[in-house]
Every structure is written in C-alpha cells, then in structure tokens.
Enzyme design. Structure first.
Site, PDB file in Angstrom:
ATOM      1  N   GLU A  96       0.814  -1.208   0.000  1.00  0.00           N
ATOM      2  CA  GLU A  96       0.000   0.000   0.000  1.00  0.00           C
ATOM      3  C   GLU A  96       0.850   1.262   0.000  1.00  0.00           C
ATOM      4  OE1 GLU A  96      -2.283  -0.332   3.546  1.00  0.00           O
ATOM      5  OE2 GLU A  96      -2.894  -2.368   3.032  1.00  0.00           O
ATOM      6  N   CYS A 109       3.024   8.323   2.138  1.00  0.00           N
ATOM      7  CA  CYS A 109       3.321   7.290   3.121  1.00  0.00           C
ATOM      8  C   CYS A 109       3.580   5.998   2.344  1.00  0.00           C
ATOM      9  CB  CYS A 109       2.123   7.141   4.059  1.00  0.00           C
ATOM     10  SG  CYS A 109       2.292   5.785   5.226  1.00  0.00           S
ATOM     11  N   CYS A 116       4.784  -7.829   7.304  1.00  0.00           N
ATOM     12  CA  CYS A 116       5.713  -7.405   8.366  1.00  0.00           C
ATOM     13  C   CYS A 116       5.900  -8.566   9.334  1.00  0.00           C
ATOM     14  CB  CYS A 116       5.140  -6.205   9.113  1.00  0.00           C
ATOM     15  SG  CYS A 116       6.272  -5.486  10.331  1.00  0.00           S
ATOM     16  N   CYS A 120       3.072  -6.796  15.736  1.00  0.00           N
ATOM     17  CA  CYS A 120       2.410  -5.947  16.735  1.00  0.00           C
ATOM     18  C   CYS A 120       0.923  -6.316  16.725  1.00  0.00           C
ATOM     19  CB  CYS A 120       2.610  -4.469  16.409  1.00  0.00           C
ATOM     20  SG  CYS A 120       4.356  -3.989  16.404  1.00  0.00           S
ATOM     21  N   CYS A 123      -1.848  -4.172  14.891  1.00  0.00           N
ATOM     22  CA  CYS A 123      -1.542  -3.680  13.539  1.00  0.00           C
ATOM     23  C   CYS A 123      -1.997  -4.672  12.481  1.00  0.00           C
ATOM     24  CB  CYS A 123      -0.041  -3.434  13.415  1.00  0.00           C
ATOM     25  SG  CYS A 123       0.476  -2.982  11.751  1.00  0.00           S
ATOM     26  N   CYS A 339      -2.692   0.943   8.516  1.00  0.00           N
ATOM     27  CA  CYS A 339      -1.612   0.154   7.985  1.00  0.00           C
ATOM     28  C   CYS A 339      -2.000  -1.304   7.707  1.00  0.00           C
ATOM     29  CB  CYS A 339      -0.517   0.232   9.050  1.00  0.00           C
ATOM     30  SG  CYS A 339       0.941  -0.675   8.720  1.00  0.00           S
TER      31      CYS A 339
HETATM   32  N1  SAH Z   1       6.922  -0.698  11.357  1.00  0.00           N
HETATM   33  C1  SAH Z   1       7.038   0.707  11.485  1.00  0.00           C
HETATM   34  C2  SAH Z   1       6.262   1.530  10.481  1.00  0.00           C
HETATM   35  C3  SAH Z   1       4.871   1.110  10.057  1.00  0.00           C
HETATM   36  S1  SAH Z   1       3.443   1.431  11.004  1.00  0.00           S
HETATM   37  C4  SAH Z   1       6.651   1.134  12.879  1.00  0.00           C
HETATM   38  O1  SAH Z   1       6.233   0.292  13.648  1.00  0.00           O
HETATM   39  O2  SAH Z   1       6.820   2.289  13.207  1.00  0.00           O
HETATM   40  C5  SAH Z   1       3.161   3.143  11.131  1.00  0.00           C
HETATM   41  C6  SAH Z   1       2.525   3.510  12.462  1.00  0.00           C
HETATM   42  O3  SAH Z   1       1.139   3.086  12.540  1.00  0.00           O
HETATM   43  C7  SAH Z   1       3.217   2.864  13.629  1.00  0.00           C
HETATM   44  O4  SAH Z   1       3.383   3.801  14.646  1.00  0.00           O
HETATM   45  C8  SAH Z   1       2.239   1.778  14.030  1.00  0.00           C
HETATM   46  O5  SAH Z   1       2.437   1.373  15.337  1.00  0.00           O
HETATM   47  C9  SAH Z   1       0.927   2.473  13.778  1.00  0.00           C
HETATM   48  N2  SAH Z   1      -0.222   1.555  13.715  1.00  0.00           N
HETATM   49  C10 SAH Z   1      -0.253   0.276  13.298  1.00  0.00           C
HETATM   50  N3  SAH Z   1      -1.479  -0.239  13.402  1.00  0.00           N
HETATM   51  C11 SAH Z   1      -2.270   0.731  13.902  1.00  0.00           C
HETATM   52  C12 SAH Z   1      -3.646   0.795  14.247  1.00  0.00           C
HETATM   53  N4  SAH Z   1      -4.449  -0.258  14.094  1.00  0.00           N
HETATM   54  N5  SAH Z   1      -4.111   1.961  14.727  1.00  0.00           N
HETATM   55  C13 SAH Z   1      -3.296   3.033  14.879  1.00  0.00           C
HETATM   56  N6  SAH Z   1      -1.990   3.020  14.578  1.00  0.00           N
HETATM   57  C14 SAH Z   1      -1.468   1.885  14.101  1.00  0.00           C
END
Ligand code: SAH
Length: 358
Positions: A96, A109, A116, A120, A123, A339
C-alpha cells in the site's frame, strides 16, 4: 554494465550507468534526458514525447524499464484529500501507498516490506505476517507514483515522505536507505522532510544516526513499561525500553534531531493517567514529541480505541507534564486506512469509494 543491468529489474532500479549502457549508440545527452524524464518530470518512457518514436518504443518495451507494480485499487477518502493505492508486484506481493494532502503540505506514506514480521498485536500488517523485503526500486517507485499523482491532482510538488506504510523499515535497512537517498538526490525531497518510523530496532537506529543523510526518526512506542510493551510490540523482548531509550538518546545527540514517539491510544490499556505519567518520564529527558494516534480497529485485535474525549484527556495529561504532544488526525478511515488493512483483503472495499483518477 551488463551485470548491473541484469540485476536491475524495474524502472527505478537503474543507475545512470545502466541507462548509459541501455542507450549505447544514442547521442550522449539522451541519458540525462531519460533520467530527467523519470525523476524530475515523473514520466513513463511511453510519455517521453521528446524522444524519437523508435527509441521511445524500445525503452517502453525494455525489460529493465518496466514498472515494479501494477495498480490494483485506488481509493479516495477525506473529501479527496487522501488517495490510497493497493499495488501488486509481479510475484503477487501486495503493498500500500498513501498520498495525503494537508493545509500546508502533501505527504506520501510508503511501504518498506510486503507484510511485516514484527507482529504488533493491534496492527493489520502485523496480523498478515511477513511476505518479503521491498527493493530500493520498489520503494522509490511508490514515491514517484505519489509525486506524479500530486502533480496531476494540482497539489504541487510532493514535499514530505514518511516510511509508515507496511513493514519495518529498519529491518530492510539497505533498500530503505538507498531509496531515501534516491528520493533526496533525484526527486528533491529534503532529508528533513523524510521520516523513518520504527518499532524500535536498536542496531538500525544506531546505524541511521551515523548516516550522512539525517532524517527524522519516529519510534512506535505505544507502551512505556516493558510488561505492557512486550504484549503490544513483541520485538520489545529483544529491544526493551531502557536500551531503546539509550539508542534514542544517541540518535538525538548525534543528529540534533528531535525524535517523535507514536502512541496508538487503546481504551483502558495505554490511555490511563499512569500511562501518561510513565510516558512523560521517557519523553521529557529526550525532549521527544508525542504523536497520539486514535487506534484504527483491525480484525485481529478486539480491544477498542480510546474515545476522542479520552485521547484529549491523555494529551492534556502529557502537556501538563511538559511533553510536546499532538493528536494525529487519522486519514482514510473509510478506506481501511490503517496500515495493512487494504492489502489484508478481508472486506477491504467495505464502504469505500473506489475511484480511478482522471
Ligand atoms: N513498522 C514501522 C512503520 C509502520 S506502522 C513502525 O512500527 O513504526 C506506522 C505507524 O502506525 C506505527 O506507529 C504503528 O504502530 C501504527 N499503527 C499500526 N497499526 C495501527 C492501528 N491499528 N491503529 C493506529 N496506529 C497503528
């Protein structure tokens, strides 16, 4: 040159030398003309009408000048201010890219990996799992696509770049840095307008701090004690908070750049008064900026996001504790803007307006 050509598999993977080899027998100025077409004018070879038709056709069909991605879906949200693409590589990998227009700037972005491996829990990309690293050409092509759309939409030049799409940029360090350098040198995006967002890969942070290209660093913190962070961000077990803060201190000392902490607000999990206090204790000595993100719901994470009122209260607690804090206005919610939600498939088009750009 031949070897390099064989290795470069797509349009934005060619070096000037590769292009030289490819344009062997043509007048010398063609190299700069095509380079300029690709990077300054953001044109596909087929659109380079300044080239003779026969050469244009040859370039158009050349295997190493093909785009790395096909556009699968384009979605428009926020009254037209957010455009999101689902792109598909030749091997079927789905990624994306998002373009967002704000009052005073336009930001792209981009993704650094298909999927990934960081897992997390909240995410959407983490829930998909790891596909593969993207190459520098694939990362650059996303930025070029965004820059081109920006111009086509009449939004002016693309000014800002964030590595906050799918994937963990510091787990794909070489390609990410090569792409950032290309975007800086050839697309003219300033290093200060680029942000690498990381889950907290300490060796990557140290390496980034030593780069001549000094970009902004965002750390996805989400929890300020190891017990909670272990459960939200599993890589914390490998790179726990104290060590992470040390690496962040090193980054600010070395680069003189202020770090930002990303914090997705999750109801009753990390939005309590005690969380704000713990977070303030980490942010204050670093003079870090805290970015609060209202949690975007994802299928694999059942806890709700904080209410808007709770997010504001959390912000106020941080401000009162002397921490520079902003609430990020989330973009593209109605198009599964979080994301990985689009590539994840499941109900990706639910409620979204699918549009194709004129
Ligand atoms: N892997 C990297 C970059 C990608 S995610 C990182 O972790 O920073 C970009 C941002 O979106 C990160 O801060 C991530 O924690 C956040 N993010 C992921 N899923 C999310 C969600 N469901 N709601 C809000 N933020 C989210």
């Amino acid at each position: 040159v031949r070897v390099a050509l064989a290795a470069a598999s797509s349009r934005y993977g060619l070096t000037r030398d590769d292009l030289c080899g490819l344009l062997d027998g043509e007048p010398r100025y063609r190299v700069e003309q095509v380079w300029d077409g690709l990077y300054r004018r953001l044109r596909a070879p087929a659109e380079m009408t300044e080239l003779p038709a026969s050469l244009r056709l040859r370039l158009e069909e050349h295997p190493s000048l093909q785009p790395a991605f096909e556009l699968c879906t384009e979605q428009v949200a926020d009254g037209g201010a957010t455009v999101k693409w689902l792109l598909v590589a030749a091997d079927g990998s789905r990624i994306e890219t998002v373009l967002m227009r704000y009052r005073n700037r336009v930001t792209a972005c981009v993704s650094s990996q298909a999927g990934c491996a960081m897992a997390c829990s909240f995410c959407a990309t983490g829930q998909i799992g790891f596909g593969r690293n993207l190459g520098a050409a694939e990362i650059t092509e996303q930025v070029v696509r965004a820059a081109r759309a920006c111009e086509d939409l009449g939004w002016g030049r693309l000014g800002n770049l964030v590595m906050m799409g799918m994937g963990e940029p510091l787990a794909n360090y070489r390609s990410v840095l090569a792409a950032l350098r290309r975007c800086n040198e050839d697309l003219g995006i300033g290093a200060r307008a680029m942000t690498v967002s990381t889950v907290g890969i300490i060796p990557g942070i140290r390496r980034l701090a030593a780069e001549p290209l000094q970009v902004n660093l965002a750390v996805s913190l989400h929890a300020a004690n190891d017990e909670l962070r272990d459960s939200l961000v599993p890589v914390n077990r490998r790179y726990p908070i104290a060590a992470l803060m040390e690496a962040c201190t090193g980054y600010t000392e070395r680069t003189r750049r202020r770090i930002s902490f990303e914090w997705a607000c999750i109801a009753g999990v990390n939005d309590r008064r005690s969380d704000a206090e713990e977070l303030a204790r980490l942010a204050r000595p670093l003079r870090a900026h805290v970015n609060l993100i209202p949690l975007n719901p994802t299928p694999g994470f059942l806890v709700a996001g904080s209410t808007p009122g709770d997010v504001r209260r959390f912000r106020d607690d941080l401000l009162a504790a002397g921490v520079n804090t902003t609430i990020r206005n989330t973009r593209g919610r109605e198009v599964d803007g979080a994301c990985g939600q689009l590539a994840g498939g499941g109900g990706a088009l639910r409620g979204a307006r699918v549009a194709s750009r004129p």
